[in-house]
Design an enzyme around this catalytic site. Structure first.
Site, PDB file in Angstrom:
ATOM      1  N   PRO A   9       0.826  -1.052   0.107  1.00 38.56           N
ATOM      2  CA  PRO A   9       0.068  -0.098  -0.053  1.00 38.56           C
ATOM      3  C   PRO A   9       0.605   1.432   0.152  1.00 38.56           C
ATOM      4  O   PRO A   9       1.517   1.405   0.665  1.00 38.56           O
ATOM      5  CB  PRO A   9      -0.776  -0.154   1.222  1.00 38.56           C
ATOM      6  N   ASN A  10       0.248   2.177  -0.907  1.00 36.46           N
ATOM      7  CA  ASN A  10       0.904   3.548  -0.839  1.00 36.46           C
ATOM      8  C   ASN A  10       2.122   3.812  -1.651  1.00 36.46           C
ATOM      9  O   ASN A  10       2.615   4.643  -1.976  1.00 36.46           O
ATOM     10  CB  ASN A  10       0.945   4.317   0.442  1.00 36.46           C
ATOM     11  N   ARG A  17       4.933  10.906  -2.803  1.00 33.14           N
ATOM     12  CA  ARG A  17       4.712  10.808  -1.191  1.00 33.14           C
ATOM     13  C   ARG A  17       5.975  11.010  -0.477  1.00 33.14           C
ATOM     14  O   ARG A  17       7.142  10.348  -0.621  1.00 33.14           O
ATOM     15  CB  ARG A  17       4.277   9.317  -1.091  1.00 33.14           C
ATOM     16  N   TYR A  22      11.127   8.998   0.923  1.00 29.69           N
ATOM     17  CA  TYR A  22      11.034   7.947  -0.281  1.00 29.69           C
ATOM     18  C   TYR A  22      11.541   8.242  -1.491  1.00 29.69           C
ATOM     19  O   TYR A  22      11.461   7.396  -2.340  1.00 29.69           O
ATOM     20  CB  TYR A  22       9.614   7.455  -0.267  1.00 29.69           C
ATOM     21  N   ASN A  71       8.078  -5.724  -0.944  1.00 28.80           N
ATOM     22  CA  ASN A  71       7.826  -4.649   0.148  1.00 28.80           C
ATOM     23  C   ASN A  71       6.439  -4.600   0.140  1.00 28.80           C
ATOM     24  O   ASN A  71       5.781  -3.873  -0.348  1.00 28.80           O
ATOM     25  CB  ASN A  71       8.462  -3.334  -0.678  1.00 28.80           C
ATOM     26  N   ALA A  74       3.184  -1.012   4.781  1.00 28.92           N
ATOM     27  CA  ALA A  74       2.666  -0.949   6.215  1.00 28.92           C
ATOM     28  C   ALA A  74       2.207  -2.294   6.602  1.00 28.92           C
ATOM     29  O   ALA A  74       2.406  -2.718   7.833  1.00 28.92           O
ATOM     30  CB  ALA A  74       1.485   0.042   6.025  1.00 28.92           C
ATOM     31  N   HIS A  77       4.261  -4.593   8.829  1.00 30.95           N
ATOM     32  CA  HIS A  77       4.054  -4.599  10.341  1.00 30.95           C
ATOM     33  C   HIS A  77       2.851  -4.930  11.012  1.00 30.95           C
ATOM     34  O   HIS A  77       2.804  -5.067  12.119  1.00 30.95           O
ATOM     35  CB  HIS A  77       4.244  -2.961  10.515  1.00 30.95           C
ATOM     36  N   ASP A  84       1.843 -15.339   6.367  1.00 30.05           N
ATOM     37  CA  ASP A  84       1.604 -17.159   6.374  1.00 30.05           C
ATOM     38  C   ASP A  84       1.697 -17.356   4.768  1.00 30.05           C
ATOM     39  O   ASP A  84       2.018 -18.444   4.614  1.00 30.05           O
ATOM     40  CB  ASP A  84      -0.161 -17.057   6.869  1.00 30.05           C
ATOM     41  N   SER A  99      13.191   2.862   3.111  1.00 33.10           N
ATOM     42  CA  SER A  99      13.703   3.406   4.530  1.00 33.10           C
ATOM     43  C   SER A  99      14.322   2.445   5.119  1.00 33.10           C
ATOM     44  O   SER A  99      13.897   1.255   5.081  1.00 33.10           O
ATOM     45  CB  SER A  99      12.734   4.228   4.886  1.00 33.10           C
ATOM     46  N   ARG A 104      13.300   4.248  12.338  1.00 31.36           N
ATOM     47  CA  ARG A 104      12.087   4.984  12.448  1.00 31.36           C
ATOM     48  C   ARG A 104      11.125   4.481  13.602  1.00 31.36           C
ATOM     49  O   ARG A 104      11.758   4.150  14.764  1.00 31.36           O
ATOM     50  CB  ARG A 104      11.184   4.731  11.130  1.00 31.36           C
ATOM     51  N   ARG A 108       7.320   0.244  13.285  1.00 30.13           N
ATOM     52  CA  ARG A 108       8.143  -0.203  12.224  1.00 30.13           C
ATOM     53  C   ARG A 108       9.325  -1.191  12.267  1.00 30.13           C
ATOM     54  O   ARG A 108       9.770  -1.872  11.366  1.00 30.13           O
ATOM     55  CB  ARG A 108       8.673   0.850  11.296  1.00 30.13           C
TER      56      ARG A 108
HETATM   57  C1  DQA Z   1       8.227   1.050   3.788  1.00 31.42           C
HETATM   58  C2  DQA Z   1       8.327   0.935   5.120  1.00 31.42           C
HETATM   59  C3  DQA Z   1       7.122   0.985   5.824  1.00 31.42           C
HETATM   60  O1  DQA Z   1       7.027   1.340   7.260  1.00 31.42           O
HETATM   61  C4  DQA Z   1       5.924   2.104   5.550  1.00 31.42           C
HETATM   62  O2  DQA Z   1       4.839   1.814   6.063  1.00 31.42           O
HETATM   63  C5  DQA Z   1       6.087   2.113   3.837  1.00 31.42           C
HETATM   64  C6  DQA Z   1       7.403   1.774   2.972  1.00 31.42           C
HETATM   65  C7  DQA Z   1       9.634   1.309   3.206  1.00 31.42           C
HETATM   66  O3  DQA Z   1       9.898   0.816   1.984  1.00 31.42           O
HETATM   67  O4  DQA Z   1      10.633   2.131   3.637  1.00 31.42           O
HETATM   68  O5  DQA Z   1       4.919   2.336   3.332  1.00 31.42           O
HETATM   69  O6  DQA Z   1       7.896  -0.151   3.562  1.00 31.42           O
END
Ligand code: DQA
Length: 140
Positions: A9-10, A17, A22, A71, A74, A77, A84, A99, A104, A108
């Site tokens: 996500p995101n 963003r 990032y 990757n 979020a 975590h 699974d 990151s 952080r 995380r």
């Molecule tokens: C992330 C780190 C995660 O904690 C965060 O929620 C992300 C990006 C990273 O690539 O640094 O969305 O996976």
């Protein structure tokens, strides 16, 4: 060799963003560079903001591909379901983060992926993905 990058996500917002964390390059631009640089491998890419779609994709490729660069963003975590799925499949998974998640927030520092990944790469920007690809290419 078939390798897939799966983004959670995101990560579709990369480039616009939180650019201080990032970076300002879009993932599409980066992915085209990777496809060109690693022309000898079949490199594909999937992104979803939806947990179940990520699980479906992991299951779909998890018995035929040679490597998954994951990757889960979020969901890393929080998601027992994605953890699974990674445990269930045969294809090796490298967990990546752009990151350094360990520098952080505390939440995380937890990963439901890492216990069943062959390795974790975090903190190298988009280069984290390339290091993961290289680990598969070099046979790690
Ligand atoms: C992330 C780190 C995660 O904690 C965060 O929620 C992300 C990006 C990273 O690539 O640094 O969305 O996976």
């Amino acid at each position: 060799m078939k390798i897939i990058i799966i983004n959670g996500p995101n990560l579709n917002l990369l480039g616009k963003r939180e650019t201080g964390i990032y970076g300002s390059k879009s993932f599409d631009d980066f992915f085209v560079e990777m496809q060109f640089k690693y022309r000898e491998i079949e490199l594909t890419y999937f992104q979803s903001n939806i947990e179940g779609e990520l699980i479906d994709k992991i299951q779909e490729v998890g018995y035929s591909f040679d490597g998954i660069v994951l990757n889960a963003a979020a969901y890393t975590h929080t998601s027992v379901g994605i953890g699974d799925a990674v445990k269930a499949i045969e294809t090796p998974v490298v967990e990546v983060h752009i990151s350094n998640t360990f520098s952080r927030e505390d939440y995380r520092h937890i990963s439901y992926i890492a216990p069943n990944a062959i390795g974790v790469i975090a903190g190298f920007g988009l280069q984290s993905y390339e290091l993961a690809i290289q680990s598969f290419v070099s046979g790690k």
